[in-house]
Design a protein around this motif. Structure first.
Motif, mmCIF file in Angstrom:
data_model
loop_
_atom_site.group_PDB
_atom_site.id
_atom_site.type_symbol
_atom_site.label_atom_id
_atom_site.label_comp_id
_atom_site.label_asym_id
_atom_site.label_seq_id
_atom_site.Cartn_x
_atom_site.Cartn_y
_atom_site.Cartn_z
ATOM 1 N N ALA A 175 0.851 -1.196 0.000
ATOM 2 C CA ALA A 175 0.000 0.000 0.000
ATOM 3 C C ALA A 175 0.881 1.238 0.000
ATOM 4 O O ALA A 175 2.099 1.153 0.208
ATOM 5 C CB ALA A 175 -0.939 -0.003 1.206
ATOM 6 N N GLU A 176 0.261 2.379 -0.231
ATOM 7 C CA GLU A 176 0.946 3.671 -0.134
ATOM 8 C C GLU A 176 0.118 4.588 0.751
ATOM 9 O O GLU A 176 -1.099 4.438 0.856
ATOM 10 C CB GLU A 176 1.149 4.289 -1.519
ATOM 11 N N CYS A 177 0.790 5.561 1.391
ATOM 12 C CA CYS A 177 0.129 6.408 2.384
ATOM 13 C C CYS A 177 0.348 7.886 2.090
ATOM 14 O O CYS A 177 1.355 8.272 1.487
ATOM 15 C CB CYS A 177 0.643 6.083 3.781
ATOM 16 N N TYR A 178 -0.601 8.684 2.549
ATOM 17 C CA TYR A 178 -0.579 10.133 2.341
ATOM 18 C C TYR A 178 -0.933 10.834 3.648
ATOM 19 O O TYR A 178 -1.856 10.423 4.346
ATOM 20 C CB TYR A 178 -1.589 10.547 1.267
ATOM 21 N N LEU A 179 -0.192 11.896 3.960
ATOM 22 C CA LEU A 179 -0.508 12.729 5.121
ATOM 23 C C LEU A 179 -0.536 14.180 4.663
ATOM 24 O O LEU A 179 0.482 14.717 4.227
ATOM 25 C CB LEU A 179 0.520 12.553 6.236
#
Length: 222
Positions: A175-179
């Protein structure tokens, strides 16, 4: 001899397994951030407001559930309070020493004008933006956040642990994450929130929104 080789290879696999198991979900998330805002600037006058998000994002910016090599980014946005029919706007940025001309392009998905100014200059605590002889000072208000970006990641990982764990397969995080900092335009930016989103290989995503002041959870995807 063969038995010794089998034992040796077994030990190697065990060591790699132990090393992989040593990673926490926070480690996996930090290693798979496709975008993370670390500093946030804001300024407004009677005609418009402007923001600047500074941090890192993946070089190949694709929403595909996979995070790639990271690069620096600095996204400048300009929003007219009464709207605008323009496609581009020209502004001048001044860091106290030098001035820089910047062209911002309209965003079809919103009413914002945007430009990536990462290599323009080094961002201090504040700088001035001028449009049509109107000035606004952009101040680094993230310095006043009660929850910084690192604490925000910890809060997201703690409250989405089950969902994030489901993205792991054999110690790989698929998965990839964003903040990002979420703006509440309807309330004159009195409220700003952290928004954390995770997107997996299958295109499924989940998010959590919480206060930059005290980390209070305001919304969480089911």
């Amino acid at each position: 001899m063969m038995k010794k080789l089998i034992v040796a290879f077994s030990l190697v696999f065990i060591l790699f397994g132990v090393a992989g198991c040593g990673k926490t979900i926070n480690n996996h998330v930090e290693e798979n951030m496709s975008e993370i805002t670390k500093d946030f600037y804001f300024g407004e006058n009677d005609s418009f407001y402007a923001t600047l998000s500074v941090g890192e994002r993946e070089s190949s910016y694709l929403y595909n559930g996979q995070s790639t090599e990271s690069v620096d980014f600095a996204l400048l946005t300009l929003t007219f309070k009464n709207g605008s029919s323009l496609n581009t706007v020209e502004v001048v940025l001044n860091d106290g020493t030098n001035s820089y001309d910047v062209e911002l392009m309209s965003d079809d998905m919103s009413v914002d004008f945007m430009a990536d100014i990462v290599n323009l200059f080094s961002f201090g605590e504040a700088f001035t933006l001028t449009y049509n002889n109107e000035n606004v000072e952009l101040t680094r208000i993230s310095d006043e956040f009660g929850i910084d970006y690192q604490e925000a990641l910890n809060i997201a990982c703690e409250n989405l642990k089950e969902e994030l764990e489901s993205c792991k397969i054999y110690n790989n995080f698929n998965a990839e994450c964003y903040l990002r900092v979420l703006r509440e335009k309807e309330n004159n930016f009195d409220n700003l929130y952290w928004c954390f989103t995770c997107l997996n290989y299958e295109g499924e995503s989940f998010s959590i929104v919480f206060s930059t002041v005290d980390g209070e959870i305001l919304a969480k995807s089911e």
